[in-house]
Design a protein around this motif. Sequence first.
Motif, PDB file in Angstrom:
ATOM      1  N   THR A  90       0.849  -1.187   0.000  1.00 33.52           N
ATOM      2  CA  THR A  90       0.000   0.000   0.000  1.00 33.52           C
ATOM      3  C   THR A  90       0.885   1.238   0.000  1.00 33.52           C
ATOM      4  O   THR A  90       2.043   1.183   0.403  1.00 33.52           O
ATOM      5  N   ALA A  91       0.353   2.346  -0.464  1.00 34.33           N
ATOM      6  CA  ALA A  91       1.093   3.610  -0.516  1.00 34.33           C
ATOM      7  C   ALA A  91       0.223   4.714   0.059  1.00 34.33           C
ATOM      8  O   ALA A  91      -1.007   4.609   0.092  1.00 34.33           O
ATOM      9  N   VAL A  92       0.869   5.777   0.487  1.00 35.78           N
ATOM     10  CA  VAL A  92       0.159   6.924   1.030  1.00 35.78           C
ATOM     11  C   VAL A  92      -0.210   7.863  -0.120  1.00 35.78           C
ATOM     12  O   VAL A  92       0.628   8.224  -0.940  1.00 35.78           O
ATOM     13  N   VAL A  93      -1.482   8.217  -0.169  1.00 34.59           N
ATOM     14  CA  VAL A  93      -1.981   9.190  -1.137  1.00 34.59           C
ATOM     15  C   VAL A  93      -2.308  10.451  -0.368  1.00 34.59           C
ATOM     16  O   VAL A  93      -3.033  10.408   0.623  1.00 34.59           O
ATOM     17  N   THR A  94      -1.739  11.576  -0.796  1.00 38.80           N
ATOM     18  CA  THR A  94      -1.977  12.827  -0.080  1.00 38.80           C
ATOM     19  C   THR A  94      -3.295  13.470  -0.470  1.00 38.80           C
ATOM     20  O   THR A  94      -3.885  14.194   0.325  1.00 38.80           O
ATOM     21  N   PHE A  95      -3.756  13.215  -1.695  1.00 38.10           N
ATOM     22  CA  PHE A  95      -5.072  13.684  -2.126  1.00 38.10           C
ATOM     23  C   PHE A  95      -5.522  12.887  -3.334  1.00 38.10           C
ATOM     24  O   PHE A  95      -4.715  12.277  -4.029  1.00 38.10           O
TER      25      PHE A  95
END
Length: 155
Positions: A90-95
């Motif tokens: 999984t990855a972090v999405v900022t928007f």
Amino acid sequence: VVDSEGQYQASLRWVTRRTEALMKRLQSNNVKLLLSSAKQEEVVIYYAKLYGVSVVECLSSEEMALISEITGVSPYAPIGDNMDREMTETAVVTFCQPLLLVSRRCVHIGFSSACAFQPHCLILCGPVDGVNEQHAAALQEAFTMLQQVFKTVDQ
């Protein structure tokens, strides 16, 4: 092999239960966005919406490869019927915002980069479809070039 209406209905129920279970699993792992290279069935969209997971469909292989390079995440694929293995990809999405360009529905996603490359936004719109297609072809070549640069830098 499905050779009767009863078997067909049973297979539809199985697919529905499996789809719901996967969406529950994504929700329990705090996954809010699913990126897919394929067009998803209505049952997937229904359960994704029900469990608060947004779906972006029909991404090209180049787009998927670039996202994988930027985030360091490989596509998730459950093995057989086993969906219980840990979700580490999984990855972090900022928007994540929908975007309408002329008549095309797009999505604007901000990723937290897992490598030295810092993503930037570039949206090109031409006055007619032919120009848009030329821009799209040029950008696709740019994505391919960026992938090659990443491979060279990593080695």
